[in-house]
Design a protein around this motif. Structure first.
Motif, PDB file in Angstrom:
ATOM      1  N   PRO A 196       0.821  -1.212   0.000  1.00 48.73           N
ATOM      2  CA  PRO A 196       0.000   0.000   0.000  1.00 48.73           C
ATOM      3  C   PRO A 196       0.852   1.257   0.000  1.00 48.73           C
ATOM      4  O   PRO A 196       2.009   1.239   0.426  1.00 48.73           O
ATOM      5  CB  PRO A 196      -0.803  -0.114   1.291  1.00 48.73           C
ATOM      6  CG  PRO A 196      -0.714  -1.541   1.698  1.00 48.73           C
ATOM      7  CD  PRO A 196       0.602  -2.026   1.173  1.00 48.73           C
ATOM      8  N   PRO A 202      -9.387  -5.267   4.072  1.00 47.06           N
ATOM      9  CA  PRO A 202      -7.982  -5.489   3.705  1.00 47.06           C
ATOM     10  C   PRO A 202      -7.807  -5.827   2.228  1.00 47.06           C
ATOM     11  O   PRO A 202      -6.871  -5.345   1.585  1.00 47.06           O
ATOM     12  CB  PRO A 202      -7.579  -6.696   4.562  1.00 47.06           C
ATOM     13  CG  PRO A 202      -8.563  -6.736   5.667  1.00 47.06           C
ATOM     14  CD  PRO A 202      -9.832  -6.185   5.119  1.00 47.06           C
ATOM     15  N   THR A 203      -8.726  -6.631   1.685  1.00 48.50           N
ATOM     16  CA  THR A 203      -8.629  -6.990   0.275  1.00 48.50           C
ATOM     17  C   THR A 203      -8.775  -5.747  -0.591  1.00 48.50           C
ATOM     18  O   THR A 203      -8.029  -5.546  -1.547  1.00 48.50           O
ATOM     19  CB  THR A 203      -9.741  -7.994  -0.091  1.00 48.50           C
ATOM     20  OG1 THR A 203      -9.983  -8.821   1.031  1.00 48.50           O
ATOM     21  CG2 THR A 203      -9.343  -8.834  -1.264  1.00 48.50           C
ATOM     22  N   ASN A 209      -0.789  -3.404   7.677  1.00 50.29           N
ATOM     23  CA  ASN A 209      -0.687  -2.307   6.702  1.00 50.29           C
ATOM     24  C   ASN A 209      -2.003  -1.961   6.036  1.00 50.29           C
ATOM     25  O   ASN A 209      -2.041  -1.591   4.877  1.00 50.29           O
ATOM     26  CB  ASN A 209       0.307  -2.660   5.573  1.00 50.29           C
ATOM     27  CG  ASN A 209       1.692  -2.864   6.091  1.00 50.29           C
ATOM     28  OD1 ASN A 209       2.168  -2.073   6.902  1.00 50.29           O
ATOM     29  ND2 ASN A 209       2.337  -3.926   5.653  1.00 50.29           N
ATOM     30  N   VAL A 210      -3.089  -2.116   6.754  1.00 47.74           N
ATOM     31  CA  VAL A 210      -4.379  -1.776   6.165  1.00 47.74           C
ATOM     32  C   VAL A 210      -4.724  -0.317   6.441  1.00 47.74           C
ATOM     33  O   VAL A 210      -5.340   0.347   5.628  1.00 47.74           O
ATOM     34  CB  VAL A 210      -5.492  -2.703   6.718  1.00 47.74           C
ATOM     35  CG1 VAL A 210      -6.856  -2.310   6.192  1.00 47.74           C
ATOM     36  CG2 VAL A 210      -5.184  -4.155   6.369  1.00 47.74           C
ATOM     37  N   VAL A 212      -8.203  -2.663   0.209  1.00 48.17           N
ATOM     38  CA  VAL A 212      -7.041  -1.782   0.366  1.00 48.17           C
ATOM     39  C   VAL A 212      -5.882  -2.282  -0.482  1.00 48.17           C
ATOM     40  O   VAL A 212      -5.224  -1.526  -1.180  1.00 48.17           O
ATOM     41  CB  VAL A 212      -6.636  -1.670   1.850  1.00 48.17           C
ATOM     42  CG1 VAL A 212      -5.256  -1.054   1.986  1.00 48.17           C
ATOM     43  CG2 VAL A 212      -7.668  -0.855   2.616  1.00 48.17           C
ATOM     44  N   SER A 213      -5.661  -3.591  -0.464  1.00 45.75           N
ATOM     45  CA  SER A 213      -4.493  -4.104  -1.178  1.00 45.75           C
ATOM     46  C   SER A 213      -4.701  -4.033  -2.682  1.00 45.75           C
ATOM     47  O   SER A 213      -3.750  -4.009  -3.439  1.00 45.75           O
ATOM     48  CB  SER A 213      -4.170  -5.524  -0.732  1.00 45.75           C
ATOM     49  OG  SER A 213      -4.939  -6.436  -1.458  1.00 45.75           O
TER      50      SER A 213
END
Lengths: 293, 442
Positions: free
Chosen positions: B33, B99-100, B125-126, B102-103
């Motif tokens: 990210p 999270p998905t 790292n979200v 964001v990535s």
């Protein structure tokens, strides 16, 4: 056809092959790759761990072994308990609904109707029905002096409840397949059997059952797989309880993969489960294949 | 937030099946990210740039949703160059989806997160650190109870701006109390008073405190009791579980003895304890502050709410907290970052409106305002603010806590002795803690 060259069959296959590769083969291979790593898609490091994730599943001291095998046990119990009903009840239903009587279409629709409902709907509905203190089921049984039963919080009732709910929910689907199978059995065979003086049971045993064999193999196999993949009912109705007795393998995998973000371990579990199911499916096929005398 | 949604978070109704595991995570391998953008004033001076659209994700599917939507609408009217688009989903879906998203670069600019998920998402790292927002909002430790403040920190940085606190409270049915000769204006507050009240109710054939084996709110009650008995869930550095020590055993024993002593029926199903209070079958229930609006809607129900009775000797209660957080953007966008901070700043100052949805505002200044005190039910529970406990800000702590849920379930169902259930769960949880330390490199 010869003039079109060797590519023709492959061109016909191509659309499916593309879909298969992208959505089945690719992810499957990728999952295998994942299962060899300590995989979290959000973390920069995804260390290669070899077969460690698999080894952990056989090491009682690891964090993943106990939940996984408890999950496998719950899955096994549910499958063994539910499949006979999910095969026999629809068969009986299909035979009845195959007869000619007024309102036949209505009843076919009635028995198929629950299958249309989503798992969230049946989950919520049965949580009310099965509630220990306020549920209509215990209220009904109370009329006959049955003491309160913890349908969602006591064993073996929790499994009884899950099996019953699943049978009620999915019977219609298998029944429809059986119905289709029944209509494929030539009427002449029944006539011939009648001429030979066969009674109803003998006709069922010697004409209907053999005629349904391919359909039955299909139903048993898909029902086994469907039962082994049970997830929503236990999650919503018993919440995996009491304790973790109804936490199925799939619930464990989901938890490890998507709540704990251990995708590598979850992938390893998936492969082990898939392997077990493949073996079970093969055995079923072997046992039920047509025996040539 | 209603109880069903909260519960599903724990259940984790995710994608159906192994196929999801195999197929779901393909995109993420690229997931690095974006670096944290320069932050400036943290949104205190407003946003002057070109028009931006901000996605705002949360799980307010219950009665609190409309309150948040009202705040968003109000913000949009007052800020013509910022358009906040609120997306509401089930918390369970939310925590797997965020999270998905964001990535893959499709994450929202602003999001809400429960305090016990902050550390995990920070470590993964979200979400971004937002010390600058805290500074701009002039948020100081003094503005909050210590625990609320500290729970938003991970690894020395602040990741959450507390919006509210939702503690467990003591709800009681006044009609039943009167029937048993108890004074409904004076709910029991100590262990002795509580025992006497339960006995008085029992004398009238009323089972006074149903013990539910489920997380909501059986496990939360047991956690509260554990702290009351002077215990902790984890040791100082959260490397080991200590809930199986004496205070924990006392807590779980007290709770499961409610069944043994006939104050609770056996096999209480999910939510039946709460329904029973509304139906006039159960007198007492320890439930979250979000229950206020549920009880308000029940016609003819005479009820009251008070801080949790002090059973163990130390005042303590379980609490959760909604916190604003800023998910990482794959391509840093200064305008979006600034506007998002302006939005967080705005809502944080309007938390009185939010409190009406059944929450305690996190900010002291709002909590002490006359307007908040007029919300008498919420204010009654707000008095617990200094006695509240959150799980420690350790990544993946929820994975370990899930084992406690099993222990409580087994003990309350009278399947396993409390001490053994807790010890077994602790052994399993320790393995998870160890695996998490390895995973998150702590």
């Amino acid at each position: 056809m010869r003039g079109h060259g060797r590519a023709t069959p492959y061109l016909f296959l191509a659309p499916y092959l593309v879909l298969f590769t992208v959505f089945v083969l690719g992810p499957a291979v990728f999952g295998l790759w994942m299962s060899l790593h300590d995989w979290d898609f959000q973390l920069p490091g995804k260390p290669f761990v070899g077969l460690q994730n698999y080894k952990d599943l056989f090491d009682p001291l690891s964090a993943t072994a106990e939940p996984f095998w408890h999950g496998m046990r719950a899955t096994g119990i549910f499958t063994i308990a539910s499949v006979p009903f999910l095969v026999a009840v629809p068969l009986g239903l299909a035979v009845l609904l195959n007869r000619h009587f007024p309102g036949r279409t209505f009843f076919r629709a009635v028995y198929f109707a629950p299958y249309v409902l989503g798992v969230a709907v049946i989950g919520l509905m049965f949580r009310y029905i099965l509630d220990t203190t306020f549920g209509i089921l215990n209220a009904f049984l109370g009329i006959f002096g049955v003491p309160e039963i913890g349908w969602t919080t006591e064993q073996p009732y929790a499994f009884v409840a899950l099996v019953a709910v699943t049978v009620w929910w999915t019977t219609g689907f298998n029944a429809i397949i059986y119905l289709a199978g029944l209509q494929d059995i030539p009427a002449e065979q029944y006539e011939a059997a009648e001429l030979d003086g066969a009674n109803g049971w003998q006709k069922f045993r010697n004409v209907t059952l053999p005629g349904l064999r391919p359909v039955t193999v299909f139903i048993v196999t898909i029902t086994l797989l469907a039962s082994a993949n049970m997830f929503g009912q236990a999650l919503l109705i018993t919440q995996g309880g009491p304790g973790d007795t109804t936490t199925t393998a799939l619930m464990v995998i989901t938890d490890v993969g998507f709540s704990q973000f251990r995708m590598g371990q979850a992938a390893a579990m998936s492969y082990l489960l898939a392997l077990c199911l493949a073996v079970v499916a093969l055995i079923t096929f072997g046992l039920m294949r047509e025996r040539k005398s | 937030m209603n109880t069903i949604n909260r519960r599903l978070v724990l259940g984790g109704i995710g994608a159906l099946g192994a196929a999801g595991i195999l197929a779901g995570c393909g995109e993420g391998s690229a997931g690095k990210p974006g670096a944290a953008p320069a932050t400036g004033d943290g949104g205190a001076k407003g946003y002057e740039g070109p028009n931006v659209e901000l996605d705002f994700w949360n799980g307010f599917t219950g009665g609190d949703g409309p309150f948040m939507r009202k705040l968003v609408d109000q913000f949009n009217t007052e800020h013509p160059n910022v358009k906040v688009k609120m997306t509401v989903m089930q918390w369970s879906d939310y925590y797997t989806k965020l999270p998905t998203a964001v990535s893959s670069g499709r994450g929202p600019a602003v999001a809400i997160m429960h305090v016990d998920s902050l550390a995990t998402n920070a470590a993964r790292n979200v979400i971004e650190p937002l010390d600058d927002v805290a500074k701009a909002l002039e948020l100081k430790q003094e503005d909050f109870a210590d625990v609320v403040w500290k729970a938003g920190e991970y690894d020395g940085k602040r990741y959450g701006i507390p919006l509210d606190v939702h503690p467990l409270g003591f709800f009681y049915n006044k009609t039943l109390m009167t029937q048993a000769g108890l004074d409904p204006a004076k709910p029991p507050a100590t262990a002795d008073e509580y025992a006497a009240a339960l006995d008085a109710l029992k004398g009238k054939g009323i089972q006074g405190h149903w013990a539910t084996p489920f997380t909501f709110t059986g496990v939360l009650s047991v956690q509260a009791l554990l702290w009351q008995y002077g215990g902790q869930l984890f040791n100082e550095d959260s490397s080991k579980t200590v809930w199986h020590e004496e205070p924990g055993v006392k807590a779980l024993t007290w709770f499961s003895d409610l069944v043994k002593n006939g104050h609770s029926p056996k096999n209480v199903a999910q939510d039946a304890d709460n329904i029973a209070v509304m139906n006039g079958k159960n007198a007492f229930v320890w439930n979250g502050i979000w229950n206020i609006n549920t009880f308000k809607e029940k016609k003819g129900l005479e009820w009251g709410v008070a801080p949790l009775p002090n059973i163990g000797g130390t005042k303590a209660a379980w609490a959760g907290s909604h916190q604003f957080c800023l998910p990482k953007l794959k391509t840093p966008d200064q305008n979006k970052s600034t506007a998002a901070r302006v939005f967080v700043n705005y809502v944080s100052q309007k938390s009185l409106e939010w409190a009406k949805g059944g929450q305690v505002p996190a900010r002291k200044q709002v909590r002490e305002s006359a307007d908040f005190k007029a919300l008498t039910d919420q204010a009654a529970l707000a008095t617990q603010i200094d006695d509240l406990h959150f799980p420690p800000p350790v990544p993946g702590i929820g994975d370990a806590l899930a084992e406690l849920n099993k222990a409580v379930n087994e003990a309350v169902l009278q399947k396993t002795d409390p001490a053994k259930a807790l010890a077994d769960a602790a052994a399993r949880a320790d393995k998870i803690l160890e695996a998490n330390r390895k995973k998150y490199g702590a």
